[in-house]
Design an enzyme around this catalytic site. Sequence first.
Site, PDB file in Angstrom:
ATOM      1  N   TYR A 132     -10.221  -9.512   9.391  1.00 40.31           N
ATOM      2  CA  TYR A 132     -10.723  -9.792   8.039  1.00 40.31           C
ATOM      3  C   TYR A 132     -11.267 -11.204   7.897  1.00 40.31           C
ATOM      4  CZ  TYR A 132      -8.744  -5.385   6.561  1.00 40.31           C
ATOM      5  OH  TYR A 132      -8.478  -4.052   6.423  1.00 40.31           O
ATOM      6  N   GLN A 153       0.817  -1.220   0.000  1.00 36.75           N
ATOM      7  CA  GLN A 153       0.000   0.000   0.000  1.00 36.75           C
ATOM      8  C   GLN A 153       0.847   1.266   0.000  1.00 36.75           C
ATOM      9  OE1 GLN A 153      -2.417  -0.576   3.494  1.00 36.75           O
ATOM     10  NE2 GLN A 153      -3.532  -2.293   2.606  1.00 36.75           N
ATOM     11  N   GLU A 182     -13.054   4.952  11.027  1.00 35.90           N
ATOM     12  CA  GLU A 182     -13.353   6.005  12.003  1.00 35.90           C
ATOM     13  C   GLU A 182     -13.169   7.409  11.443  1.00 35.90           C
ATOM     14  OE1 GLU A 182     -10.928   5.333  15.463  1.00 35.90           O
ATOM     15  OE2 GLU A 182     -11.940   3.429  15.932  1.00 35.90           O
ATOM     16  N   HIS A 216      -0.637  -0.199   5.609  1.00 37.39           N
ATOM     17  CA  HIS A 216      -0.916   0.871   6.581  1.00 37.39           C
ATOM     18  C   HIS A 216       0.207   1.892   6.709  1.00 37.39           C
ATOM     19  CE1 HIS A 216      -3.527  -2.451   8.610  1.00 37.39           C
ATOM     20  NE2 HIS A 216      -3.905  -2.167   7.386  1.00 37.39           N
TER      21      HIS A 216
END
Length: 491
Positions: free
Chosen positions: A373, A191, A352, A260
């Site tokens: 997950y 990512q 959030e 992340h």
Amino acid sequence: MLKTRLPRWPTAAGLAAWLLLSPTLAHAAPRPKVEDLYQQNCASCHGTNFEGGLGTSLSKGYWLHGSSDEDLTRAINQGFPDLGMPPWESSLAPDQVRSLVVFLREHEQSEAAKTAAVPAPKRDRSVVTKYQAYKLETLTSGLHTPWGLAFLPDGRMLVTEKAGPLRVVSADGKQISEPVKDTPPVMDHGQGGLMAVGVHPDYANNGWIYLGLADGWRDEKNEVKTITAIVRGRIKDGAWTDQEWIYRPGKPFYTGAGVHFGTRFVFDKGYVYFVVGERGGGLQAQDLKRPNGKIFRLFDDGKVPPDNPFVGQPGVEEGIWSYGHRNPQGLTQDTRDGSIWETEHGPRGGDEFNHIRKGLNYGWPVITYGMDYDGRPMPNSEGTAREGMEQPVKYWTPSIAACGLTFYNGDRFPRWKHDFFAGSLKAGELHRLRVADGKLTEEEVVLSGVGRIRSVENGPDGNLYLVFNGPDIIARLVPAGPVEPVPAGTP
Ligand code: HEC
């Protein structure tokens, strides 16, 4: 008869309590996935495909006994003994009940998506939302996984592509420059890659441009090690110069994880705020000696402000402003009062929207509204709330994959002024969030169905700019038709 439907594990309240109190032992015990929990305990009455039977259909699109997460939790915990549903409180642990709530919500959303009437803008067609009508104008295609977007004072756009290039795009989007030469190497890994770009508020005088990127190397075993790092430099004659590292964590913090990274920028009064994502490190987000899972505040030259909350504590990362974050990919400032707001990805459920305040702990992974997950409760999670840990202003279950956040302060959409706009990757939705006195008062999906939304920014022209992935475009929302004046007395 009821007995056969009760789960094979745990069979007693005591066992559930014991499991909760001893998280290490809990890992040794079998943790059924939520799909199995449902099939073992619920399907006999509610149907293997939620279609109902002895119990009601859970696909009907409405709830008989209340529709909030609290209502569903209560329904499962206490059952409806008079109507034929047993209580589950004593045989399912609280985190299992929560995972079932997430599961029912996921199903509810996938059903709703079949008939959703959320605006999907078509070329030259206007979309009417609650307060404003808009058209979506595509400005730029031909980029590869564009990520961050920031505006130069003359209206040109700086755009990062995840694989590394930084490009300058003309204000009308038509001209895309060659990659700026000599930008720092980035690790395009999982990512991570070249992510955030920011223009210093005093750019006209100092020329500083900030980049947030996955920094790292490939080791002898050909394994990639990365961490989120922040650098600034200037662009002269199409090349990156005068480079200075603003934040580059110590070598031990570089990790092989591909997830992340964050990251975004907010500039305010000589400070720069940015994100270092949790990198899959779980409880490391709680460890102030580590950079991951934190939001930082530094002076714009990288020095640590002496009034940062953890300054002077031995061994801590003194740039930390708040902690207990998973993967924040939205960061913005309410320019009315200077407050900082963030969106972050939860696991399965539990994305959030947070009000970020100095020194506070936002709880990941100890508290979360999501599950793992694979449908099991999150390891190291003990529930949704705990003393000393902040609650989100809003959470999304199921997850929308929240990415990109801006506080809209343009003039082109007067009735959206001072609302937050949150993008989402998975759902491809743009959510308008209205906040009053720190509380969410309104949420509306104003756009969906175009692509994954990576970035949301205020344009210098007062319009709202979006970066999409798949299709890889930059587009803007412009008012459709005359902008209506705000009637007196409306929010
Ligand atoms: C023995 C049959 C039975 C089992 C097993 C059962 N339920 Fe139910 N459930 C019912 C009945 C009956 C109702 C109430 C329907 C009504 O109001 O008419 C109900 C209602 C509910 C509701 C409220 C629905 C609404 O519209 O508000 C939820 C949520 C629910 N069940 C979830 C579950 C879950 C999750 C499980 C498994 C842990 C489960 N149930 C297991 C029979 C069952």
